[in-house]
Design a protein around this motif. Structure first.
Motif, short mmCIF file in Angstrom:
data_model
loop_
_atom_site.label_atom_id
_atom_site.label_comp_id
_atom_site.label_asym_id
_atom_site.label_seq_id
_atom_site.Cartn_x
_atom_site.Cartn_y
_atom_site.Cartn_z
N LEU A 135 -21.39 27.19 -6.33
CA LEU A 135 -21.78 26.13 -7.26
C LEU A 135 -20.87 24.91 -7.19
O LEU A 135 -21.31 23.79 -7.42
CB LEU A 135 -21.82 26.66 -8.69
N LEU A 136 -19.62 25.11 -6.86
CA LEU A 136 -18.70 23.98 -6.75
C LEU A 136 -19.00 23.11 -5.52
O LEU A 136 -18.55 21.97 -5.45
CB LEU A 136 -17.26 24.47 -6.71
N THR A 137 -19.77 23.64 -4.59
CA THR A 137 -20.08 22.88 -3.38
C THR A 137 -21.37 22.06 -3.50
O THR A 137 -21.68 21.29 -2.60
CB THR A 137 -20.20 23.81 -2.16
N VAL A 138 -22.11 22.24 -4.60
CA VAL A 138 -23.36 21.50 -4.77
C VAL A 138 -23.25 20.56 -5.96
O VAL A 138 -22.38 20.71 -6.82
CB VAL A 138 -24.57 22.45 -4.97
N LYS A 139 -24.17 19.60 -6.03
CA LYS A 139 -24.19 18.65 -7.14
C LYS A 139 -24.67 19.34 -8.42
O LYS A 139 -25.39 20.33 -8.38
CB LYS A 139 -25.11 17.48 -6.82
N GLN A 140 -24.30 18.74 -9.54
CA GLN A 140 -24.66 19.32 -10.83
C GLN A 140 -26.17 19.35 -11.03
O GLN A 140 -26.70 20.26 -11.65
CB GLN A 140 -24.00 18.53 -11.95
N GLU A 141 -26.89 18.39 -10.48
CA GLU A 141 -28.35 18.36 -10.62
C GLU A 141 -28.98 19.58 -9.97
O GLU A 141 -29.97 20.11 -10.45
CB GLU A 141 -28.93 17.08 -10.00
N VAL A 142 -28.41 20.03 -8.86
CA VAL A 142 -28.94 21.20 -8.17
C VAL A 142 -28.71 22.45 -9.01
O VAL A 142 -29.57 23.33 -9.07
CB VAL A 142 -28.27 21.36 -6.77
N ARG A 143 -27.57 22.53 -9.68
CA ARG A 143 -27.28 23.69 -10.53
C ARG A 143 -28.28 23.82 -11.67
O ARG A 143 -28.60 24.92 -12.09
CB ARG A 143 -25.89 23.56 -11.15
N ASP A 144 -28.75 22.67 -12.17
CA ASP A 144 -29.62 22.70 -13.35
C ASP A 144 -31.09 22.91 -13.01
O ASP A 144 -31.88 23.19 -13.90
CB ASP A 144 -29.46 21.40 -14.14
N GLN A 145 -31.47 22.76 -11.76
CA GLN A 145 -32.87 22.94 -11.39
C GLN A 145 -33.20 24.43 -11.31
O GLN A 145 -32.33 25.25 -10.99
CB GLN A 145 -33.15 22.29 -10.04
N PRO A 146 -34.45 24.78 -11.59
CA PRO A 146 -34.84 26.18 -11.44
C PRO A 146 -34.64 26.63 -9.99
O PRO A 146 -34.81 25.85 -9.06
CB PRO A 146 -36.33 26.18 -11.81
N GLY A 147 -34.29 27.87 -9.82
CA GLY A 147 -34.07 28.40 -8.48
C GLY A 147 -32.70 29.02 -8.36
O GLY A 147 -32.10 29.45 -9.35
N TRP A 148 -32.18 29.06 -7.15
CA TRP A 148 -30.92 29.76 -6.89
C TRP A 148 -29.74 29.14 -7.63
O TRP A 148 -28.83 29.84 -8.04
CB TRP A 148 -30.65 29.85 -5.40
N GLY A 149 -29.72 27.82 -7.79
CA GLY A 149 -28.62 27.18 -8.50
C GLY A 149 -28.53 27.64 -9.94
O GLY A 149 -27.46 27.93 -10.46
N SER A 150 -29.68 27.73 -10.58
CA SER A 150 -29.72 28.18 -11.96
C SER A 150 -29.33 29.65 -12.08
O SER A 150 -28.60 30.04 -12.98
CB SER A 150 -31.13 27.96 -12.52
N VAL A 151 -29.79 30.46 -11.14
CA VAL A 151 -29.44 31.88 -11.15
C VAL A 151 -27.94 32.07 -10.98
O VAL A 151 -27.31 32.86 -11.70
CB VAL A 151 -30.22 32.63 -10.03
N LEU A 152 -27.35 31.33 -10.05
CA LEU A 152 -25.90 31.43 -9.86
C LEU A 152 -25.14 30.93 -11.07
O LEU A 152 -24.11 31.50 -11.45
CB LEU A 152 -25.48 30.66 -8.60
N TRP A 153 -25.63 29.84 -11.71
CA TRP A 153 -24.97 29.34 -12.90
C TRP A 153 -24.96 30.41 -13.98
O TRP A 153 -23.93 30.67 -14.62
CB TRP A 153 -25.66 28.07 -13.41
N TRP A 154 -26.12 31.04 -14.20
CA TRP A 154 -26.19 32.09 -15.22
C TRP A 154 -25.32 33.28 -14.85
O TRP A 154 -24.73 33.92 -15.72
CB TRP A 154 -27.64 32.53 -15.45
N ALA A 155 -25.22 33.59 -13.57
CA ALA A 155 -24.38 34.70 -13.13
C ALA A 155 -22.92 34.47 -13.50
O ALA A 155 -22.21 35.42 -13.88
CB ALA A 155 -24.51 34.91 -11.63
N THR A 156 -22.48 33.22 -13.44
CA THR A 156 -21.09 32.93 -13.81
C THR A 156 -20.86 33.11 -15.30
O THR A 156 -19.72 33.28 -15.73
CB THR A 156 -20.67 31.51 -13.40
N LYS A 157 -21.91 33.06 -16.08
CA LYS A 157 -21.76 33.23 -17.52
C LYS A 157 -21.93 34.70 -17.95
O LYS A 157 -21.31 35.16 -18.90
CB LYS A 157 -22.79 32.37 -18.28
N ILE A 158 -22.78 35.44 -17.25
CA ILE A 158 -23.07 36.82 -17.61
C ILE A 158 -21.98 37.78 -17.12
O ILE A 158 -21.67 38.77 -17.78
CB ILE A 158 -24.45 37.24 -17.05
N ALA A 159 -21.39 37.49 -15.97
CA ALA A 159 -20.40 38.40 -15.38
C ALA A 159 -19.25 38.75 -16.32
O ALA A 159 -18.91 39.93 -16.46
CB ALA A 159 -19.87 37.83 -14.07
#
Length: 113
Positions: A31-55
């Motif tokens: 996630l640190l290698t991609v832009k914030q807009e990519v993290r917020d879009q549905p798909g793998w960026g969002s899944v990885l963002w949530w993974a960092t919160k659930i872990a």
């Protein structure tokens, strides 16, 4: 504290802690290698963002349980304090993300998808 066999409850909990925190570290690096807009879009960026919160929500109680099973009360209280931090920080970050996404949705000019 952590043991990595395959026969006891402490071993199982140790593997859960290591695997979830390892996944969190990997997701964070990606996630640190991609832009914030990519993290917020549905798909793998969002899944990885949530993974960092659930872990941490999974790993920290396992750490508490390991410390309790091994009767390491000092370490158990450290993990309890960490869990208090997680219980406060994770919902705060989720609210910030939702507000950021809502602001982007409303900030788009009309006629642009």
């Amino acid at each position: 504290m952590l043991t990595f066999g395959s026969s006891t409850l402490v071993d199982l909990l140790s593997w859960i802690v290591v695997l979830t925190l390892g996944f969190k570290a990997l997701a964070t690096i990606i996630l640190l290698t991609v832009k914030q807009e990519v993290r917020d879009q549905p798909g793998w960026g969002s899944v990885l963002w949530w993974a960092t919160k659930i872990a941490p929500i999974i790993a920290v109680p396992c750490g508490i349980w390991i410390a309790w099973l091994q009767r390491q009360t000092d370490l158990m209280w450290v993990f309890v304090a960490l869990m208090v931090f997680v219980v406060i920080a994770v919902p705060t970050k989720v609210r910030h993300r939702r507000a950021r996404m809502a602001h982007r949705t409303f900030a788009k000019p009309p006629g642009r998808g």
